[in-house]
Design an enzyme around this catalytic site. Sequence first.
Site, PDB file in Angstrom:
ATOM      1  N   TYR A 145       0.822  -1.213   0.000  1.00 42.10           N
ATOM      2  CA  TYR A 145       0.000   0.000   0.000  1.00 42.10           C
ATOM      3  C   TYR A 145       0.856   1.263   0.000  1.00 42.10           C
ATOM      4  O   TYR A 145       0.405   2.324  -0.414  1.00 42.10           O
ATOM      5  CB  TYR A 145      -0.952   0.031   1.213  1.00 42.10           C
ATOM      6  N   LYS A 194       2.556 -15.454   2.752  1.00 37.18           N
ATOM      7  CA  LYS A 194       2.468 -16.123   1.438  1.00 37.18           C
ATOM      8  C   LYS A 194       3.895 -16.428   0.988  1.00 37.18           C
ATOM      9  O   LYS A 194       4.343 -16.037  -0.103  1.00 37.18           O
ATOM     10  CB  LYS A 194       1.714 -15.194   0.459  1.00 37.18           C
ATOM     11  N   ASP A 226      -3.818 -18.007   2.000  1.00 36.99           N
ATOM     12  CA  ASP A 226      -4.983 -18.603   1.328  1.00 36.99           C
ATOM     13  C   ASP A 226      -5.601 -19.691   2.209  1.00 36.99           C
ATOM     14  O   ASP A 226      -6.821 -19.782   2.351  1.00 36.99           O
ATOM     15  CB  ASP A 226      -4.627 -19.127  -0.081  1.00 36.99           C
ATOM     16  N   ASP A 251      -5.687  -6.448   5.570  1.00 38.74           N
ATOM     17  CA  ASP A 251      -6.855  -5.701   5.099  1.00 38.74           C
ATOM     18  C   ASP A 251      -7.946  -6.685   4.674  1.00 38.74           C
ATOM     19  O   ASP A 251      -9.118  -6.564   5.053  1.00 38.74           O
ATOM     20  CB  ASP A 251      -6.433  -4.809   3.920  1.00 38.74           C
ATOM     21  N   ASP A 255     -11.626  -7.988   6.952  1.00 35.68           N
ATOM     22  CA  ASP A 255     -12.993  -7.870   6.417  1.00 35.68           C
ATOM     23  C   ASP A 255     -13.677  -9.235   6.432  1.00 35.68           C
ATOM     24  O   ASP A 255     -14.856  -9.355   6.759  1.00 35.68           O
ATOM     25  CB  ASP A 255     -12.984  -7.347   4.969  1.00 35.68           C
TER      26      ASP A 255
HETATM   27  C1  IPM Z   1      -9.255  -0.310   6.005  1.00 35.99           C
HETATM   28  C2  IPM Z   1      -9.628   0.301   4.691  1.00 35.99           C
HETATM   29  C3  IPM Z   1      -8.440   1.091   4.169  1.00 35.99           C
HETATM   30  C4  IPM Z   1      -7.281   0.147   4.015  1.00 35.99           C
HETATM   31  C5  IPM Z   1      -8.675   1.829   2.832  1.00 35.99           C
HETATM   32  C6  IPM Z   1      -9.902   2.685   2.881  1.00 35.99           C
HETATM   33  C7  IPM Z   1      -7.461   2.631   2.426  1.00 35.99           C
HETATM   34  O1  IPM Z   1     -10.055  -0.650   3.786  1.00 35.99           O
HETATM   35  O2  IPM Z   1      -8.914   0.449   6.937  1.00 35.99           O
HETATM   36  O3  IPM Z   1      -9.278  -1.536   6.119  1.00 35.99           O
HETATM   37  O4  IPM Z   1      -7.150  -0.522   2.997  1.00 35.99           O
HETATM   38  O5  IPM Z   1      -6.483   0.062   4.933  1.00 35.99           O
HETATM   39 MN    MN Z   2     -10.216  -2.628   4.633  1.00 39.09          MN
END
Ligand code: IPM
Ligand code: MN
Length: 365
Positions: A145, A194, A226, A251, A255
């Site tokens: 990133y 990975k 994975d 990240d 989620d």
């Molecule tokens: C998170 C978000 C951010 C990230 C984005 C919005 C830049 O998805 O905090 O998880 O990827 O870190």
């Molecule tokens: Mn995120």
Amino acid sequence: MEKVIAVLEGDGIGPEIVRESLKALRAIEKKYGHRFTLTPAPFGAGAYFSEGSPFPEETKRICDESDVIIKGPVGLAVEQMSRIPPEHRPENGAILPLRKRYDTFANFRPVRLPKHLASFSPLKPEILGEGIDILMIRELVGGIYFGKKIEGRDADMRFSSDECTYTDEQIRRVAAVAFEEARKRSGRLTNVHKANVLATSRFWNQIVEEVASGFPDVAYRSMLVDNAAYQLVKDPSQFNGVMLLENMQGDILTDQAGGVIGSLGLMPSACIGTVKSYVEPAHGSAPDIAGRDIANPYSMIGSIALMLERCLNLAREASDVWNALFTVFEQGYTTADLSEGPNESRKLLSTSEFGDLVVEYIEKG
Ligand code: IPM
Ligand code: MN
């Protein structure tokens, strides 16, 4: 305690969930006799339209002068976002610069779903076992990133590239934080990587294992990312304890963890930095439901608990907030985004009613 706190309420559902989280913070302030001076500042897509920048200079000054920062989610609907030049969109123009400015390298994302709330999860109760209690620790200021980005064109082709770099020090410091946490919880630590493909992952593992040698009391294992994604759905409680992840893998899996427990609305987070720390929910600004008083404020109020616990060293106050949050669910309430089990009839709360109840339980607790 006296502290100055910058408040970046953000976009979409940001203002309404931040408002509820501040109610909880004020209740703690009153109960324990602290003094929190809250300074609001514009940040995100709305700030781009009103101030010409998603992270205006004045906001930087307010953040620089604060002890800690509370940040809501940012971003607007696709149509509005398309009117913002890419470098001023909140991801590249606000969030990543905020993380870089304060070197917030360790992102704590607790994933908690006690057994009695199993019905919130899309997974079968028998898969959830005794409940889920994972602390995901994501490296937040390195890796792909933050690497060099290229979008190029040669005579006969177009191409792009994203560079992924980690230094030994970047890995060592977040690994040390993760092992300390695992030691405190006497829990296991799962390192995600990975390494069968990526040089950065092989290097990551090498450094993590050097750190591991200083923590012989922590049960350590590593797992390919994975496979970890697969296992997280098949048998999530095997990860109870700490998971250590680099930036992008973290990240994605955080989620997924939100999905496993039923909603990203249950995912608070704290971003701990060497210069300063801030807290934010792990999800976006949900512009489709903004302003309707239906968003679940758990992730934002939980972020306040994390701020108390991890940034201000107020463990008792933090546990009051956690207890209040879980009491709301224990008392049979829910919000629109959370499912209920087949034999349940939970009472549906609005965003502000949820916040009011949290305040009530903080006061009583
Ligand atoms: C998170 C978000 C951010 C990230 C984005 C919005 C830049 O998805 O905090 O998880 O990827 O870190
Ligand atoms: Mn995120």
